[in-house]
Design an enzyme around this catalytic site. Structure first.
Site, short mmCIF file in Angstrom:
data_model
loop_
_atom_site.label_atom_id
_atom_site.label_comp_id
_atom_site.label_asym_id
_atom_site.label_seq_id
_atom_site.Cartn_x
_atom_site.Cartn_y
_atom_site.Cartn_z
N ALA A 105 0.85 -1.19 0.00
CA ALA A 105 0.00 0.00 0.00
C ALA A 105 0.89 1.24 0.00
CB ALA A 105 -0.93 0.00 1.20
N PHE A 106 0.33 2.36 -0.43
CA PHE A 106 1.13 3.57 -0.60
C PHE A 106 1.76 4.05 0.71
CE2 PHE A 106 -2.73 5.61 0.91
CZ PHE A 106 -2.27 6.75 1.56
N LYS A 107 1.13 3.67 1.83
CA LYS A 107 1.61 4.18 3.11
C LYS A 107 3.01 3.68 3.45
CE LYS A 107 -2.87 5.12 5.13
NZ LYS A 107 -3.87 4.40 4.29
N ASP A 108 3.48 2.66 2.75
CA ASP A 108 4.85 2.20 2.96
C ASP A 108 5.86 3.34 2.78
OD1 ASP A 108 4.52 -0.53 3.60
OD2 ASP A 108 4.25 -1.06 1.48
N ALA A 111 5.63 5.72 5.87
CA ALA A 111 5.99 5.01 7.11
C ALA A 111 7.49 4.72 7.14
CB ALA A 111 5.18 3.72 7.22
#
Ligand SMILES: *Cc1c(COP(=O)(O)O)cnc(C)c1O
Length: 434
Positions: A105-108, A111
């Site tokens: 997911a893009f949040k990688d 994060a």
């Protein structure tokens, strides 16, 4: 560079302070005092650069005065161990695939960047006490943050997630890790989790007891690096001569991702306009139409990472535009879709274009398909891999879909979590006992 609070009642702080604290003492969100603008020659030259080079150019413009350029370059390169390709879907619509990272997911991106930056500042400051990251999640944030911070010395992560409201795969991605990651299953909805985290930050007692920070997109180190892939997407389209009249559609929940896009735009990236695509949680859409912002409890949908009733980055968008509603609605339009419409869209894209979209990306595609004008090129952010929503997609398409090995690996671990009510007192006493 200094960072000020969107509530303007405390003095500006350093990047280090903004990253370690997340939220300003007056409950506002931190904003950089100025936004660097890249000159047109730099923008035109992006197409000759690799993703690492592009991201480094953007990162140096923002954070370059706050640390050694070489350290920052290394952080950027360690963060981006994967590509964010632009893939054609239909005639004038492209998918920006942001799901090639470790948790798909893009949040990688945010994060991993934040974990490295925070770890760097902890070492710089020589902080002895552990820093505790509190993160509320409706699914994808928890997995990205837990994996981004896994094994990072000096940091403990508490993931708060709503019971029964995240997909089994998502849940495995943060409940099976162990080490410095603790998963707290809250008997409530996502907004309850977010409210617990916010209350903890404002709790003087608790902050005396332990060093707390957030890895939600309220943290500048989480949301700002997301601007990297907007530049990278532009470079890819520019290479094939498709970067004119660009419309970027962002499936939005807490609006961190689109805010990073707005920053990219301010930095000089030629994006003509934005579309914020929502599920039935449409308070931003209502704000665009009526100028009135009415946060409310979220409702559950099949695009659950966007089940947000009080988007935290709304304050940043208002701040960016000095609360000028006409200016905001001139650059950003909104759309929202019911679960039925999202399901229809997943089916339609699969049948017509043989492209598999996840429920969030499907909102993005549909908003573009409905709103793109002649001569415009549309790009939607495909924010997660469809296999993260396996049960939903298989139910819609009536066939099995493939689950990448990376994702299957998470399913093999043992679930370890702590159940908790949504009552703040029990959360507080749990933390005080740590
Ligand atoms: C987090 C998330 C979103 C929403 O992103 P925001 O930055 O909160 O607006 C959309 N899609 C997926 C898959 C997500 O995980």
């Amino acid at each position: 560079m200094k960072y000020y609070s969107t509530n303007h009642s405390v003095p500006p702080v350093s990047l280090e302070e903004a990253v370690i604290k997340s939220l300003a003492a007056d409950n506002g969100l931190y904003m950089p005092e100025s936004i660097p603008v890249l000159d047109p020659a730099t923008i035109a030259g992006l197409k000759e650069q690799s993703f690492h080079e592009i991201a480094n150019t953007v990162a140096q413009a923002f954070f370059g005065k706050d640390m050694e350029p070489e350290t920052l370059r290394k952080i950027v390169e360690d963060t981006l161990s994967f590509e964010t390709p632009v893939v054609p879907v239909s005639d004038s619509i492209y998918s920006l695939e942001l799901f090639h990272g470790p948790t798909l997911a893009f949040k990688d991106v945010g994060a991993r960047f934040m974990a490295r930056l925070l770890s760097y500042f902890i070492r710089q400051r020589g902080i002895e006490q552990e820093v505790n990251v509190l993160v509320a999640t409706s699914g994808d944030t928890g997995s990205a943050v837990a994996n981004g911070f896994l094994g990072v010395p000096g940091i403990h992560v508490y993931v708060l997630y709503p019971k029964g409201k995240v997909s089994p795969i998502q849940e495995c991605q943060f409940t099976t890790l162990g080490q410095n990651i603790t998963a707290l299953e809250i008997d409530g909805v996502f907004d309850d989790c977010q409210a617990l985290v916010k209350a903890a930050f404002l709790d003087v007692d608790l902050n005396r007891h332990m060093q707390l920070t957030s890895a939600n997109s309220i943290n500048v180190a989480r949301f700002l690096p997301q601007s990297f892939y907007y530049f990278n997407a532009y470079a890819q389209l520019d290479r094939i001569g498709q970067a004119k009249e660009l419309v970027v559609c962002v499936p939005s929940g807490n609006f961190g991702n689109i805010t990073a896009g707005l920053f990219a735009h301010r930095m000089g990236l030629p994006i003509k306009r934005f579309i914020a695509a929502n599920n039935r949680n449409n308070v931003f859409y209502e704000y665009l139409k009526t100028e009135v912002y009415t946060p409310r409890p979220s409702v559950a949908t099949i695009a659950n990472a966007m089940d947000v009733g009080a988007p935290s980055n709304f304050a940043r968008i208002l701040d960016l535009f000095g609360s000028d509603h006409p200016a905001i609605s001139a650059l950003i339009s909104g759309s929202f879709y019911s679960d039925t419409e999202i399901a229809e869209t997943i089916k339609e894209i699969d049948e017509k274009y043989h492209y598999l979209c996840d429920p969030h990306g499907a909102c993005g595609y549909r908003a573009l398909a409905a709103g793109l004008k002649p001569g415009e090129t549309g790009i939607f952010l495909e924010t997660a891999h469809p296999a993260k929503f396996k049960e939903t997609i298989e139910g819609i398409l009536g066939r099995k879909i493939e689950v990448p090995a990376k994702l299957q690996a998470f399913m093999k671990g043992t679930k370890q979590n702590i159940e908790m009510s949504k009552d703040y007192r029990s959360f507080k006493s749990y933390l005080l006992a740590q």
